[in-house]
Design a protein around this motif. Structure first.
Motif: not given
Length: 357
Positions: A124, A222, A291
């Motif tokens: 991320p 997610s 992310e």
């Protein structure tokens, strides 16, 4: 061109290219210092990417294991922070810090993609580094360009765009019709559905292979991030409406219900909700694409959009009006115009947050 560099383990900059020679002379920039500028795929030692007119004084620097010119530091592919290589583990072409090693090894064991890069970034993405990068180079929202490029993407992928958007909208509506738990379920799935649809259009814009399954990618790892992001968005937007609703309920049956106080509260609530709604327009895309966590995705979207709020507002209004034209096609026409809204707004997202070459 703006450059970023590592100093004392932290990202520094941006600085203009003309300032690099001064940093070299003062010793703040060495041959093994990790640097990055727009267009680079990853952080690299300054000695390998420095402008030709800049010379580094002294003997060639020695990095890890005596390798000449090699940097002694690397960026962790999981958290995006910088560490010494001798404090990290290496897997193929990526490095992982000690703190991220358990998560990284678990991903390997489960077969999950690790260190997936979107352009120059590893996932991320660090929210503060992203803010510094975008604010450092700046950006503009070209409404005309976003419209033309969004239309080109939509036209070239008409069938899959309409199909993906229709299925996402259908699932969203269907969740709300489930007895008893419909409202709660609808609130929980809207974030993953909208985030997945944003990701679908982002992939099309980047020229990547994108299918209808990508529109539902928000239900993978997610899911909870997107769910949390959407619920926070709703809270921050609709909190502006609460005072006028409470006032109307309290004053029910009174001639003062629609008096000056009511309209003042209504105007404040409308303006506040509109401002926050536009400021957070990229939150779900940031969460799905880079992310970012729920709070970071909202924070980054708000921080960056606030710099060009009126431009983004203009884009959202124009794209929204175009998609609303479908209402005049016996309502069903919106199935064919709503995808254009996402194609246009995600063009702006890619211009601001996407990889640059």
């Amino acid at each position: 061109m703006k450059w970023y560099y590592v100093e004392n383990g932290q990202q520094a900059g941006p600085v203009e290219e003309v300032q690099l020679a001064e940093l070299v002379q003062t010793g703040r920039l060495r041959g093994d210092t990790l640097v990055w500028h727009e267009g680079m795929a990853a952080w690299q030692p300054f000695s390998t990417v420095k402008p030709a007119e800049i010379s580094i004084p002294g003997a060639p620097l020695t990095g890890v294991a005596g390798t000449t010119g090699e940097s002694t530091e690397a960026v962790c592919t999981e958290c995006g922070k910088i560490f010494r290589k001798d404090e990290m583990i290496r897997h193929k072409d990526v490095y992982v810090c000690a703190g991220c090693k358990p998560v990284f090894m678990q991903k390997l064991g489960e077969g999950v993609a690790t260190g997936v890069a979107r352009g120059r970034r590893s996932l991320p993405v660090d929210a503060d580094a992203l803010i510094a990068e975008v604010e450092g180079r700046g950006y503009d929202v070209d409404i005309g360009s976003c419209l033309s490029r969004g239309w080109a993407v939509f036209k070239a992928n008409f069938g899959v765009c309409v199909g993906a958007t229709f299925l996402v909208m259908l699932c969203n509506q269907a969740a709300g019709f489930i007895p008893i738990v419909g409202i709660i379920l609808s609130l929980m799935v809207q974030g993953p559905l909208m985030g997945g649809l944003n990701n679908f259009f982002i992939k099309l814009i980047r020229g990547e292979s994108s299918g209808i399954n990508d529109a539902f990618s928000g239900f993978s790892k997610s899911f909870w991030r997107l769910c949390g992001s959407f619920l926070l968005m709703c809270l921050l937007i609709y909190v502006w409406i609460i005072p006028v609703v409470v006032y109307a309920i309290v004053m029910d049956g009174s001639s003062a219900q629609f008096g000056p106080v009511f309209w003042i509260l209504a105007v404040i609530g409308f303006v506040g909700a509109m401002y926050v709604g536009v400021a957070l327009v990229f939150a779900l895309a940031l969460c799905a694409d880079l992310e970012l966590g729920p709070w970071d995705s909202l924070r980054v979207s708000n921080r960056i959009v606030s710099k060009r709020w009126f431009s983004v507002f203009g884009l959202v209004v124009v794209a929204g009006l175009l998609s609303a034209l479908g209402i005049f096609g016996c309502i069903i026409g919106i199935i064919f115009t709503l995808p254009l809204f996402y194609a246009v707004t995600m063009q702006a997202y890619e211009d601001i947050f996407g990889a640059r070459s």
